[in-house]
Design a protein around this motif. Structure first.
Motif, short mmCIF file in Angstrom:
data_model
loop_
_atom_site.label_atom_id
_atom_site.label_comp_id
_atom_site.label_asym_id
_atom_site.label_seq_id
_atom_site.Cartn_x
_atom_site.Cartn_y
_atom_site.Cartn_z
N MET A 5 -9.38 62.96 -23.90
CA MET A 5 -9.71 64.02 -24.83
C MET A 5 -11.20 64.34 -24.81
O MET A 5 -11.58 65.48 -24.92
N ILE A 6 -12.04 63.31 -24.65
CA ILE A 6 -13.48 63.55 -24.63
C ILE A 6 -13.85 64.42 -23.45
O ILE A 6 -14.67 65.34 -23.58
N GLU A 7 -13.23 64.18 -22.28
CA GLU A 7 -13.48 65.01 -21.11
C GLU A 7 -13.13 66.46 -21.40
O GLU A 7 -13.89 67.37 -21.07
N GLN A 8 -11.97 66.68 -22.00
CA GLN A 8 -11.53 68.04 -22.29
C GLN A 8 -12.53 68.76 -23.19
O GLN A 8 -12.91 69.90 -22.92
N TYR A 9 -12.95 68.09 -24.26
CA TYR A 9 -13.90 68.71 -25.20
C TYR A 9 -15.25 68.97 -24.54
O TYR A 9 -15.87 70.01 -24.77
N SER A 10 -15.72 68.04 -23.71
CA SER A 10 -17.00 68.22 -23.02
C SER A 10 -16.94 69.41 -22.08
O SER A 10 -17.86 70.23 -22.03
N ILE A 11 -15.86 69.51 -21.32
CA ILE A 11 -15.73 70.61 -20.36
C ILE A 11 -15.60 71.94 -21.10
O ILE A 11 -16.25 72.92 -20.75
N LYS A 12 -14.77 71.97 -22.14
CA LYS A 12 -14.60 73.22 -22.90
C LYS A 12 -15.90 73.63 -23.58
O LYS A 12 -16.23 74.81 -23.60
#
Length: 92
Positions: free
Chosen positions: A1-8
Motif C-alpha cells: 500500500m505504501i508503494e501505491q500511495y507514493s507512486i500516486k
C-alpha cells in the motif's frame, strides 16, 4: 500500500495536481504481474512531450520513480526520477 500511495502522490504532483484529482484525470490500476506498478488503463491516453504515451510508474528500492512510456514507434522507453528530488521539488 505504501508503494501505491507514493507512486500516486508522485504522479499527482507530476501531472500538475489536477483539480479533479488523479483518479479522474489518470485512472490507474495496481498490478503485480512482473513487478509492482501503477499502470494506466488501456483507454487512458496521457501524452508526454507530444509523442509519448504514459503506460506505468513504479518505485525502486532506492526510492526512484521509473516511468514507462510508449514512444511514437510504440517502443517502451523508461525515465528514472529520484523520489527525493520529487519531494523537494527539484525535478523538471
Amino acid at each position: 500500500m505504501i508503494e501505491q500511495y507514493s507512486i500516486k502522490d508522485f504522479l499527482f504532483r507530476w501531472v500538475g495536481e489536477p483539480t479533479e484529482g488523479l483518479d479522474d484525470f489518470l485512472p490507474l490500476e495496481y498490478t503485480e504481474n512482473v513487478f509492482a506498478k501503477m499502470e494506466a488503463k488501456q483507454e487512458t491516453a496521457l501524452l508526454i512531450n507530444e509523442n509519448e504515451h504514459f503506460r506505468y510508474a513504479t518505485i525502486t528500492e532506492d526510492n526512484q520513480i521509473v516511468i514507462g512510456v510508449l514512444d511514437s514507434n510504440e517502443e517502451l522507453q523508461h525515465r528514472i526520477i529520484s523520489l527525493d528530488e520529487v519531494l523537494i521539488g527539484k525535478h523538471s
